[in-house]
Design a protein around this motif. Sequence first.
Motif, PDB file in Angstrom:
ATOM      1  N   VAL A 206       7.435  -0.793  10.150  1.00  0.00           N
ATOM      2  CA  VAL A 206       7.348  -1.484   8.988  1.00  0.00           C
ATOM      3  C   VAL A 206       6.235  -2.134   8.421  1.00  0.00           C
ATOM      4  O   VAL A 206       5.803  -2.315   7.404  1.00  0.00           O
ATOM      5  N   VAL A 207       5.507  -2.446   9.321  1.00  0.00           N
ATOM      6  CA  VAL A 207       3.432  -3.235   9.607  1.00  0.00           C
ATOM      7  C   VAL A 207       3.524  -2.204   8.576  1.00  0.00           C
ATOM      8  O   VAL A 207       2.733  -2.914   7.371  1.00  0.00           O
ATOM      9  N   ASP A 208       3.233  -1.077   8.674  1.00  0.00           N
ATOM     10  CA  ASP A 208       2.277   0.276   8.430  1.00  0.00           C
ATOM     11  C   ASP A 208       2.992   0.409   6.619  1.00  0.00           C
ATOM     12  O   ASP A 208       2.052   0.499   5.359  1.00  0.00           O
ATOM     13  N   ALA A 209       4.015   0.270   6.089  1.00  0.00           N
ATOM     14  CA  ALA A 209       4.953   0.279   5.243  1.00  0.00           C
ATOM     15  C   ALA A 209       4.274  -0.500   4.347  1.00  0.00           C
ATOM     16  O   ALA A 209       4.812  -0.803   2.954  1.00  0.00           O
ATOM     17  N   ALA A 210       4.327  -2.125   4.376  1.00  0.00           N
ATOM     18  CA  ALA A 210       4.077  -3.222   3.880  1.00  0.00           C
ATOM     19  C   ALA A 210       2.787  -3.024   3.536  1.00  0.00           C
ATOM     20  O   ALA A 210       2.603  -3.690   2.329  1.00  0.00           O
ATOM     21  N   GLU A 211       1.611  -2.877   4.405  1.00  0.00           N
ATOM     22  CA  GLU A 211       0.620  -2.460   3.943  1.00  0.00           C
ATOM     23  C   GLU A 211       0.535  -1.667   2.968  1.00  0.00           C
ATOM     24  O   GLU A 211      -0.095  -1.755   1.515  1.00  0.00           O
ATOM     25  N   HIS A 212       1.431  -0.676   2.307  1.00  0.00           N
ATOM     26  CA  HIS A 212       1.690   0.383   1.265  1.00  0.00           C
ATOM     27  C   HIS A 212       2.046  -0.614   0.182  1.00  0.00           C
ATOM     28  O   HIS A 212       1.408  -0.770  -0.762  1.00  0.00           O
ATOM     29  N   PRO A 229     -10.192  -4.638   0.442  1.00  0.00           N
ATOM     30  CA  PRO A 229     -10.108  -4.653   1.938  1.00  0.00           C
ATOM     31  C   PRO A 229      -8.440  -4.111   2.726  1.00  0.00           C
ATOM     32  O   PRO A 229      -9.177  -4.369   3.915  1.00  0.00           O
ATOM     33  N   LEU A 230      -7.805  -3.965   1.703  1.00  0.00           N
ATOM     34  CA  LEU A 230      -6.524  -3.479   1.980  1.00  0.00           C
ATOM     35  C   LEU A 230      -6.812  -2.470   2.017  1.00  0.00           C
ATOM     36  O   LEU A 230      -5.709  -2.000   2.786  1.00  0.00           O
ATOM     37  N   LEU A 231      -6.917  -1.648   1.920  1.00  0.00           N
ATOM     38  CA  LEU A 231      -7.256   0.044   1.200  1.00  0.00           C
ATOM     39  C   LEU A 231      -8.075   0.544   2.831  1.00  0.00           C
ATOM     40  O   LEU A 231      -7.554   0.649   3.385  1.00  0.00           O
ATOM     41  N   ARG A 232      -9.106  -0.306   3.093  1.00  0.00           N
ATOM     42  CA  ARG A 232     -10.297  -0.010   4.398  1.00  0.00           C
ATOM     43  C   ARG A 232      -9.187  -0.187   5.228  1.00  0.00           C
ATOM     44  O   ARG A 232      -8.888  -0.021   6.515  1.00  0.00           O
ATOM     45  N   GLY A 233      -8.888  -1.898   5.505  1.00  0.00           N
ATOM     46  CA  GLY A 233      -8.040  -1.694   6.643  1.00  0.00           C
ATOM     47  C   GLY A 233      -6.731  -0.787   7.012  1.00  0.00           C
ATOM     48  O   GLY A 233      -5.986  -0.981   8.265  1.00  0.00           O
ATOM     49  N   HIS A 234      -5.779  -0.826   5.876  1.00  0.00           N
ATOM     50  CA  HIS A 234      -4.892   0.933   5.888  1.00  0.00           C
ATOM     51  C   HIS A 234      -5.658   1.982   6.722  1.00  0.00           C
ATOM     52  O   HIS A 234      -4.438   2.237   7.621  1.00  0.00           O
ATOM     53  N   PHE A 235      -6.631   2.172   7.062  1.00  0.00           N
ATOM     54  CA  PHE A 235      -7.349   3.473   7.419  1.00  0.00           C
ATOM     55  C   PHE A 235      -7.791   2.408   8.895  1.00  0.00           C
ATOM     56  O   PHE A 235      -7.347   3.479  10.184  1.00  0.00           O
ATOM     57  N   THR A 236      -8.134   1.270   9.248  1.00  0.00           N
ATOM     58  CA  THR A 236      -8.815   1.459  10.461  1.00  0.00           C
ATOM     59  C   THR A 236      -8.082   0.618  11.135  1.00  0.00           C
ATOM     60  O   THR A 236      -7.836   0.814  12.428  1.00  0.00           O
TER      61      THR A 236
END
Length: 238
Positions: A206-212, A229-236
């Motif tokens: 759910v957290v991962d999907a919320a990042e999308h 920052p949202l994009l880089r945070g999604h991978f880190t």
Amino acid sequence: MLVPGRDPEEDRVHEAAHGRVAALIPAQKVLPQKVLRHSVRGQVLDALRAALVDGELVPGEIYSGPALGERFGVSATPVREAMQQLALEGAVECLPNRGFRVLSRTPRALAELAEVRALLEVPVVLGLARTVPSQAWAALRPAAARAAAAAADGDPAGYAEADRAFHREVLSLGGNEQLVSVAQDLHRRSQWPLPGVPRARRAELVVDAAEHTALLEALIAGDLPLVEPLLRGHFTAR
């Protein structure tokens, strides 16, 4: 039902596979019209990929083509062909006269994959954020919603597929098919779980999907200071 213009025996194999591909994919996830369009090999490959994500195929274990074929209700040939594709993808290794061993992953390997994915996808998406109109980004909302629904269901294999689809649709806006293909391969490899680690829990999905969703809304709004920052945070966070 026999399909005109095709070998009747092939149709019978397709129908048998539709009825019994089971053991690795729950019946409710198999749509009849989709099954009839796909080859048996493709069905088996999809099922094996889902089983890898779900942890049903255990790292270090050896699986034989005939045994898996019996489980699927098909001959060993499509299983071997599917396993050979997984070997090309780095998921298994072929053991002559024995079968296929599921390869073990390490935390470092997963971290390296996340780093490579970020090096590839972050600059591409940041470039697209400056040129793609908001309506094109808004058209990706259904893809984000499908990922969110799979996450809410606590379905790791379903989420893995929806996750890849979302990233594929984002990158496809750049029109570089080769980049999309390479990124999808890296993404798939990053989704196989570590040995002995429980499959992803619903809350994590759910957290991962919320990042999308957050990233997509920032792209729609054209909020470039927030996108990066949202994009880089999604991978880190991987």
